[in-house]
Design a protein around this motif. Sequence first.
Motif, PDB file in Angstrom:
ATOM      1  N   LEU A  92      98.642 -36.338 121.868  1.00 38.30           N
ATOM      2  CA  LEU A  92      97.629 -35.692 122.713  1.00 38.30           C
ATOM      3  C   LEU A  92      98.145 -34.368 123.261  1.00 38.30           C
ATOM      4  CD1 LEU A  92      96.505 -38.946 124.505  1.00 38.30           C
ATOM      5  CD2 LEU A  92      94.945 -37.446 123.248  1.00 38.30           C
ATOM      6  N   ALA A  93      99.412 -34.352 123.684  1.00 36.94           N
ATOM      7  CA  ALA A  93      99.980 -33.123 124.247  1.00 36.94           C
ATOM      8  C   ALA A  93      99.981 -31.999 123.216  1.00 36.94           C
ATOM      9  CB  ALA A  93     101.399 -33.382 124.754  1.00 36.94           C
ATOM     10  N   LYS A  94     100.293 -32.310 121.962  1.00 37.67           N
ATOM     11  CA  LYS A  94     100.348 -31.283 120.918  1.00 37.67           C
ATOM     12  C   LYS A  94      98.997 -30.633 120.657  1.00 37.67           C
ATOM     13  CE  LYS A  94     104.349 -32.954 118.315  1.00 37.67           C
ATOM     14  NZ  LYS A  94     104.833 -33.525 117.042  1.00 37.67           N
ATOM     15  N   ARG A  95      97.927 -31.316 121.046  1.00 39.15           N
ATOM     16  CA  ARG A  95      96.586 -30.776 120.826  1.00 39.15           C
ATOM     17  C   ARG A  95      96.066 -29.963 121.995  1.00 39.15           C
ATOM     18  NH1 ARG A  95      97.538 -34.496 117.365  1.00 39.15           N
ATOM     19  NH2 ARG A  95      96.309 -34.749 115.452  1.00 39.15           N
ATOM     20  N   LEU A  96      96.805 -29.936 123.086  1.00 42.28           N
ATOM     21  CA  LEU A  96      96.335 -29.185 124.262  1.00 42.28           C
ATOM     22  C   LEU A  96      96.131 -27.693 123.994  1.00 42.28           C
ATOM     23  CD1 LEU A  96      95.551 -29.180 127.248  1.00 42.28           C
ATOM     24  CD2 LEU A  96      97.959 -28.885 127.805  1.00 42.28           C
ATOM     25  N   PRO A  97      97.053 -26.998 123.281  1.00 42.48           N
ATOM     26  CA  PRO A  97      96.819 -25.565 123.051  1.00 42.48           C
ATOM     27  C   PRO A  97      95.501 -25.265 122.344  1.00 42.48           C
ATOM     28  CG  PRO A  97      99.087 -26.127 122.511  1.00 42.48           C
ATOM     29  CD  PRO A  97      98.375 -27.420 122.756  1.00 42.48           C
ATOM     30  N   SER A  98      94.994 -26.225 121.561  1.00 49.62           N
ATOM     31  CA  SER A  98      93.765 -25.972 120.805  1.00 49.62           C
ATOM     32  C   SER A  98      92.522 -25.928 121.681  1.00 49.62           C
ATOM     33  CB  SER A  98      93.590 -27.039 119.717  1.00 49.62           C
ATOM     34  OG  SER A  98      93.342 -28.317 120.282  1.00 49.62           O
ATOM     35  N   ILE A  99      92.618 -26.382 122.944  1.00 51.23           N
ATOM     36  CA  ILE A  99      91.457 -26.313 123.835  1.00 51.23           C
ATOM     37  C   ILE A  99      91.655 -25.304 124.963  1.00 51.23           C
ATOM     38  CG2 ILE A  99      90.761 -28.685 123.316  1.00 51.23           C
ATOM     39  CD1 ILE A  99      91.861 -29.495 126.086  1.00 51.23           C
TER      40      ILE A  99
ATOM     41  N   LYS B 285      84.550 -27.791 120.544  1.00 53.38           N
ATOM     42  CA  LYS B 285      83.526 -28.171 121.512  1.00 53.38           C
ATOM     43  C   LYS B 285      84.109 -28.255 122.919  1.00 53.38           C
ATOM     44  CE  LYS B 285      79.916 -28.820 118.799  1.00 53.38           C
ATOM     45  NZ  LYS B 285      78.673 -28.017 118.957  1.00 53.38           N
ATOM     46  N   ILE B 286      85.296 -28.858 123.013  1.00 53.04           N
ATOM     47  CA  ILE B 286      85.944 -28.977 124.326  1.00 53.04           C
ATOM     48  C   ILE B 286      86.305 -27.593 124.848  1.00 53.04           C
ATOM     49  CG2 ILE B 286      87.899 -29.961 125.571  1.00 53.04           C
ATOM     50  CD1 ILE B 286      88.023 -32.147 123.424  1.00 53.04           C
ATOM     51  N   ARG B 287      86.795 -26.740 123.966  1.00 53.16           N
ATOM     52  CA  ARG B 287      87.208 -25.396 124.382  1.00 53.16           C
ATOM     53  C   ARG B 287      86.040 -24.602 124.944  1.00 53.16           C
ATOM     54  NH1 ARG B 287      89.952 -20.975 120.372  1.00 53.16           N
ATOM     55  NH2 ARG B 287      91.920 -21.994 120.841  1.00 53.16           N
ATOM     56  N   GLU B 288      84.852 -24.790 124.412  1.00 52.40           N
ATOM     57  CA  GLU B 288      83.679 -24.067 124.929  1.00 52.40           C
ATOM     58  C   GLU B 288      83.480 -24.354 126.411  1.00 52.40           C
ATOM     59  OE1 GLU B 288      80.296 -25.049 122.574  1.00 52.40           O
ATOM     60  OE2 GLU B 288      81.106 -24.147 120.727  1.00 52.40           O
ATOM     61  N   ARG B 289      83.615 -25.623 126.797  1.00 48.19           N
ATOM     62  CA  ARG B 289      83.459 -25.984 128.212  1.00 48.19           C
ATOM     63  C   ARG B 289      84.609 -25.410 129.041  1.00 48.19           C
ATOM     64  NH1 ARG B 289      82.152 -31.054 125.694  1.00 48.19           N
ATOM     65  NH2 ARG B 289      84.175 -31.943 126.252  1.00 48.19           N
TER      66      ARG B 289
ATOM     67  N   VAL C  37      86.360 -22.668 128.427  1.00 52.06           N
ATOM     68  CA  VAL C  37      86.177 -21.221 128.559  1.00 52.06           C
ATOM     69  C   VAL C  37      85.123 -20.899 129.614  1.00 52.06           C
ATOM     70  CG1 VAL C  37      85.332 -19.157 127.361  1.00 52.06           C
ATOM     71  CG2 VAL C  37      86.968 -20.674 126.226  1.00 52.06           C
ATOM     72  N   THR C  38      84.034 -21.681 129.628  1.00 52.68           N
ATOM     73  CA  THR C  38      82.982 -21.468 130.636  1.00 52.68           C
ATOM     74  C   THR C  38      83.539 -21.666 132.045  1.00 52.68           C
ATOM     75  OG1 THR C  38      81.279 -22.222 129.085  1.00 52.68           O
ATOM     76  CG2 THR C  38      80.707 -22.215 131.423  1.00 52.68           C
ATOM     77  N   ALA C  39      84.338 -22.712 132.232  1.00 54.44           N
ATOM     78  CA  ALA C  39      84.939 -22.968 133.548  1.00 54.44           C
ATOM     79  C   ALA C  39      85.912 -21.859 133.925  1.00 54.44           C
ATOM     80  CB  ALA C  39      85.649 -24.329 133.545  1.00 54.44           C
ATOM     81  N   ARG C  40      86.683 -21.370 132.976  1.00 51.94           N
ATOM     82  CA  ARG C  40      87.628 -20.285 133.263  1.00 51.94           C
ATOM     83  C   ARG C  40      86.894 -18.991 133.634  1.00 51.94           C
ATOM     84  NH1 ARG C  40      93.256 -20.250 131.906  1.00 51.94           N
ATOM     85  NH2 ARG C  40      93.946 -22.425 131.953  1.00 51.94           N
ATOM     86  N   GLU C  41      85.741 -18.751 133.023  1.00 55.76           N
ATOM     87  CA  GLU C  41      84.971 -17.549 133.376  1.00 55.76           C
ATOM     88  C   GLU C  41      84.498 -17.607 134.819  1.00 55.76           C
ATOM     89  OE1 GLU C  41      81.941 -17.559 130.423  1.00 55.76           O
ATOM     90  OE2 GLU C  41      83.183 -16.565 128.884  1.00 55.76           O
ATOM     91  N   ILE C  42      84.122 -18.801 135.270  1.00 55.94           N
ATOM     92  CA  ILE C  42      83.736 -18.976 136.678  1.00 55.94           C
ATOM     93  C   ILE C  42      84.915 -18.638 137.586  1.00 55.94           C
ATOM     94  CG2 ILE C  42      83.088 -20.691 138.419  1.00 55.94           C
ATOM     95  CD1 ILE C  42      81.533 -22.155 136.182  1.00 55.94           C
ATOM     96  N   GLN C  43      86.109 -19.088 137.215  1.00 49.38           N
ATOM     97  CA  GLN C  43      87.304 -18.836 138.025  1.00 49.38           C
ATOM     98  C   GLN C  43      87.701 -17.361 137.990  1.00 49.38           C
ATOM     99  OE1 GLN C  43      90.333 -21.920 136.994  1.00 49.38           O
ATOM    100  NE2 GLN C  43      88.558 -23.056 136.252  1.00 49.38           N
ATOM    101  N   THR C  44      87.494 -16.719 136.855  1.00 46.02           N
ATOM    102  CA  THR C  44      87.790 -15.286 136.752  1.00 46.02           C
ATOM    103  C   THR C  44      86.954 -14.490 137.748  1.00 46.02           C
ATOM    104  OG1 THR C  44      88.383 -15.490 134.411  1.00 46.02           O
ATOM    105  CG2 THR C  44      87.809 -13.298 135.206  1.00 46.02           C
ATOM    106  N   GLN C  45      85.688 -14.855 137.859  1.00 45.88           N
ATOM    107  CA  GLN C  45      84.813 -14.180 138.833  1.00 45.88           C
ATOM    108  C   GLN C  45      85.225 -14.529 140.263  1.00 45.88           C
ATOM    109  OE1 GLN C  45      80.805 -15.305 137.818  1.00 45.88           O
ATOM    110  NE2 GLN C  45      80.916 -14.434 135.750  1.00 45.88           N
ATOM    111  N   ARG C  46      85.621 -15.770 140.468  1.00 40.64           N
ATOM    112  CA  ARG C  46      85.996 -16.224 141.818  1.00 40.64           C
ATOM    113  C   ARG C  46      87.215 -15.471 142.342  1.00 40.64           C
ATOM    114  NH1 ARG C  46      86.817 -21.857 141.054  1.00 40.64           N
ATOM    115  NH2 ARG C  46      84.590 -22.063 141.454  1.00 40.64           N
TER     116      ARG C  46
END
Length: 512
Positions: free
Chosen positions: A230-237, A411-415, A417-426
Amino acid sequence: MLAKTYGGAVYGVSAHMITVEVSVSSGTKFFMVGLPDNAVKESQKRVESAIKYNGYTMPRIKTIVNLAPADIRKEGSSYDLPIALGILSASGQILTASLEEYFIMGELALDGLLRPIKGVLPIAVEARKNGYKGFILPKENAEEAAIVNNLDVIGIETLQEAIAFLEGKINIKPLDRDTRDIFYENVNDYEADFANVQGQENIKRALEIAAAGGHNVIMIGPPGAGKTMLAKRLPSILPPFSLQEALETTKIHSVAGKLGTNTSLIASRPFRSPHHTTSDVALVGGGGNPQPGEISLAHNGVLFLDELPEFQRSVLEVMRQPLEERKVSISRAKISVEFPANFMLIASMNPCPCGYHNHPDKECVCGPGVVQRYLNKVSGPLLDRIDLHVEVTPVSFDQMTEDRPAESSDKIRERVVTAREIQTQRFASNKQIFCNAMMTPHGVKEICQINQAGKTLLKAAMEKLGLSARAYDRILKVSRTIADLAGSEEIKIEHLAEAIQYRSLDREGWAD
């Protein structure tokens, strides 16, 4: 007669220009000055052999090689080529007016073949910064240097080829690479994908939250439960690299000599997994001439520490400051360098020495107090910097053989990225904070506000589960990230409830 060639010396992740001055005059002996180390001093033998092998003559009169500025220590074998060309020019064996137009670096074999060197990217940046026409270097390093634009990168294979090029006898076309094309071609190049993982939905959810908020994670579970997979797959999201992040990371790997030959740009987030026998210097960096360690090689990516309690305690403790400051400063008597170290820490561990404490099927054979002593190998201050504690349980046979396809990393990465965009604005007004995990206690109090119902739930959870005080801020940060993933402006009770369950090791009696 005096001749000058130019190169670079790497310190930290930057380079300084080095002038190689060669004087050939009446007298005897060969002198090399300018604080050279043993590898540089030994270049005399390599240079002499390469010069003779290619049909030239090593001067038998007084020859002085000065590496300026003389107060900076020069290390490595990459000065062979500029020294050889300087000697041939100063002794009148080659005639060229273009010697001073180029940065020149490379290690010579005894027959004049060129071997690759490390630290090429920061040296190429320094060459462009100082207005040089180009950079002559070993062909294997040319791809790496070519990502620096407005600089003629001349990849050569032998000393004779370098001489012929400088004398205008042959024409070598500069290597031209479009950095953006290379970047976008490889930016999503990950071998591991969450689509290949059956079951473990709760762990996938925890890693999604960690990726969305930049949180550190520790996974606790028995052997074979899938922690490493599971850890090895973290960079992919994680959010895709920006070009600036890719250049920063590539520069660090270049300095450490980890890029390999014919490699240009690191376009996907790094995943570093040092063995538990690694030393503190190997982990954070250091040495006589300080080199980046594993935490810097994981910059903008993931550092995975498998079997966390098996690491020496002193090795783990040196990570505490870099985890807070996102950089590591290494000071020596004559030099002080700073390496970036903005990484996500993912750790895994067995719950006890035998590995089966709290296992649903197998019985733990560890004696009284053994589990707690095992957990105590990881200090409280280090755990304090890890936001999510996740218990991993083995996957059942039915889950492993399910025909239903698992959700892909894309699919997971899309969510995420959306959350990170909210934080970028914050955090747009604060250049030091990019994600929820980096919030200060003041920021947590200001941004992670909860209503009365949320406070009641959090109070009850802390009292009933015996959560420590240090868990309070962590729960609020994680709940803020969960709310961002849900697209909610407020932290709701369900967000808090989910965040509370990710504090396993803070619960009193967990090891009983």
